[in-house]
Design an enzyme around this catalytic site. Sequence first.
Site, PDB file in Angstrom:
ATOM      1  N   ASP A   1       0.863  -1.171   0.000  1.00  0.00           N
ATOM      2  CA  ASP A   1       0.000   0.000   0.000  1.00  0.00           C
ATOM      3  C   ASP A   1       0.912   1.238   0.000  1.00  0.00           C
ATOM      4  O   ASP A   1       2.127   1.131   0.227  1.00  0.00           O
ATOM      5  CB  ASP A   1      -0.952  -0.015   1.206  1.00  0.00           C
ATOM      6  CG  ASP A   1      -2.194   0.829   0.923  1.00  0.00           C
ATOM      7  OD1 ASP A   1      -2.140   1.704   0.032  1.00  0.00           O
ATOM      8  OD2 ASP A   1      -3.230   0.635   1.583  1.00  0.00           O
TER       9      ASP A   1
HETATM   10  C1  BGC Z   1      -4.925   3.230  -0.088  1.00  0.00           C
HETATM   11  C2  BGC Z   1      -5.096   2.161  -1.143  1.00  0.00           C
HETATM   12  C3  BGC Z   1      -4.904   2.753  -2.513  1.00  0.00           C
HETATM   13  C4  BGC Z   1      -3.549   3.413  -2.564  1.00  0.00           C
HETATM   14  C5  BGC Z   1      -3.161   3.941  -3.935  1.00  0.00           C
HETATM   15  C6  BGC Z   1      -3.670   4.050  -0.278  1.00  0.00           C
HETATM   16  O1  BGC Z   1      -3.600   5.125   0.577  1.00  0.00           O
HETATM   17  O2  BGC Z   1      -4.929   2.626   1.192  1.00  0.00           O
HETATM   18  O3  BGC Z   1      -6.348   1.559  -1.018  1.00  0.00           O
HETATM   19  O4  BGC Z   1      -5.044   1.773  -3.509  1.00  0.00           O
HETATM   20  O5  BGC Z   1      -3.517   4.468  -1.616  1.00  0.00           O
HETATM   21  O6  BGC Z   1      -3.786   5.075  -4.278  1.00  0.00           O
END
Ligand code: BGC
Length: 722
Positions: free
Chosen positions: A288
């Site tokens: 993430d």
């Molecule tokens: C979120 C994810 C997301 C990622 C990319 C993160 O802050 O937890 O769900 O896919 O950002 O944008």
Amino acid sequence: MKNNYEKEIQDLLMEMTIEEKVGQLQQCGPSLVGAFDVSFEELVNMVFDGRISKADFQNIMSSAKHDFHEEDLRAGKIGSYNGLNDAKTANELQKIAVTETRLGIPLLFGYDVIHGYRTVTPIPLAESCAWEPELWERTARIAAEEATAGGVHMTFAPMVDVSRDARWGRVSEGAGEDVLLSSIYGAAKVKGFQGDDLTKEDAMAACVKHFAAYGAAEAGKDYNRVDMSMQRLFEEYLPPFEACVKAGARAIMPAFNDINGIPCSVNHWLLTNLLRNQWGFDGMTISDANAIAECVTHGIAENTADAAKQAIEAGLDMDMTSNAFSETLVKLIAESAVSVEALDKAVANVLRVKFDLGLFDHPYQTSEEREKAAMLKPAYRSLAREAAEKSIVLLKNETLLPLKPGIKLGIAGEQANNRGEMTGAWAIKADGEDCVSLIDACMTQGIDYVYLEENTVIPEDCDVFVAAVGEMKNQSGEAASRASIELPADQINLLKKLIETGKPVIALLFNGRPLAIPWVAEHVSAIIEAWHPGVEAGNAILNVLFGKVNPSAKLTTTFPYASGQCPIYYAHMNTGRPGGKSKFTSKYLDTPLVPVYPFGHGLSYTTFAYSELQLSEGQEGVTASVKVRNTGDREGTEIVQCYIRDIVAKRIRPVKQLVDFSKIPLQAGEEREVVFYVPYHKMGYYDMNMRHVIEEGEFELFVGGNSVDCLSNKFLYKPAIS
Ligand code: BGC
């Protein structure tokens, strides 16, 4: 059938330098430059705490230039980008990767396509209330058609975190509280995004998230820790991920939280033992955002290098934007602190997905022409409307709805007249102006209405009032947990003012989570749960209000009585002292035992009656049949739900657990027999050694139109002696 590219992958690995290998593991986002002196995070904070307005933020963003780190790209140091959403830029960067890097390995573009790209469909929590896998797949398909035209190769979706705490803002992004529904929802989305052939230009790899148990963040607070038993993890949180892996998902994103004290990004048991060795997953894992470097703050790594080492050794392949791999891995390999073997494994996983997507043969999967032609097609809009109509839940109706044609509506509340709000959280490519608000729809459909601005005197000639209440879209989604999920005082006051007129009042809810609305449930004439319904919001709502569409959706999440009841969900364990009248039972002193609206609840403009539940035990499973009759005077669709309970087992079992459902249309007066076949393995559970077992003994099977009002019968499961 999936192709096998292992030889090509091995050949490439032989040619690659360590730097090039590390480059393949690096996903970067474009940095913003030029327009302001602060970081993007700081800018977001400035909007959040009110130092700048949303409009200022938009202006800054649109005038900011992007730095795509082309020099690093040319040097083979970037394998993927996150956050690009236009074909021109994607192709320009792809051209650099393919023609100017030493080995010409194509880039992979990732993006959050959560509920539609440009044609925004209802938020996932809403769409799950349709209980319709084909619909889930079809909306994912159109999202993929648009997003791939915009240059996207992989979406960070579906989110299949079972979520039972309405305070958590991210409940909006998934399919609600149920394990089976989340599993079926996730698998349908994977199929829709990926299509039947990943090499096709309109197929997009699905990255399933957040692995695992992120929905159980303590107290519903985002990014918080998770602590749970293995029993719960295996029975309630892992099955949707396994279902998505079985459906062929090509990527998995570990969650921010820890499991058993080890953050998922560095959790070897999770990413290697379970995911790869037990489930046989051969796609890629991607962290993430910034999660690898954040392991330092988590207190599990001494520094970024330590975090990178732990992550890659745990089985994490790609680093989303934390630069931990790009800054430290080359040195770690040179010092033999990380093995080349671990590096090669990660690179192979990334390359495999690039091969699967056909990127080596067709690195340019879109063009500006295709992009222009792909967005917001009439057929997409009409699917978005169908999805919204099937997601809107009629929570309460004192015979007021459907409304008679020709009546005059008094409409109040900001969300009734705010297009941008209809998209909900996580619709980053959306243009709010594409959306039809309720007021837009009233205008184009020639409805007699008046829109009540704040402080206007309430006109006397309205027949019915519709009050848009709930929460704004930025109150759900990521980093949007709420300690209080009651309606704010000004919204209750608005409802009171309207009720005082003596005219019927409909509460039209826009929200990304269950809200605690006991007062509303008691005082208004009807409640329509619209969620954040997407581009066709206003048209879908009017169709439901005036009965062109008979609502059929059922809640996939429990509506609590108060914030303090969270987490609350139907599939709970009984305890030795289930809530009851006596003092010494499991309950709160200041709320009723039951929620305001239970899981599975949802009304129709007709009524359904259930009768004659019959069970017959077979060799491999039990068959249940039930008669369902449409007892009203118009056609309608009923979602028939089948639950079981293991009455006595060696481990405690939920009081009810959804095992099947069926969505059936019925003409007025029509009766149909609905048959469920429940294989015995669906009645099993995990024993102390995490072995899946089915225990001999008595079970109860329930069938009904929600999780509370069910017919039930008992049956005996006795394994056949072989
Ligand atoms: C979120 C994810 C997301 C990622 C990319 C993160 O802050 O937890 O769900 O896919 O950002 O944008």
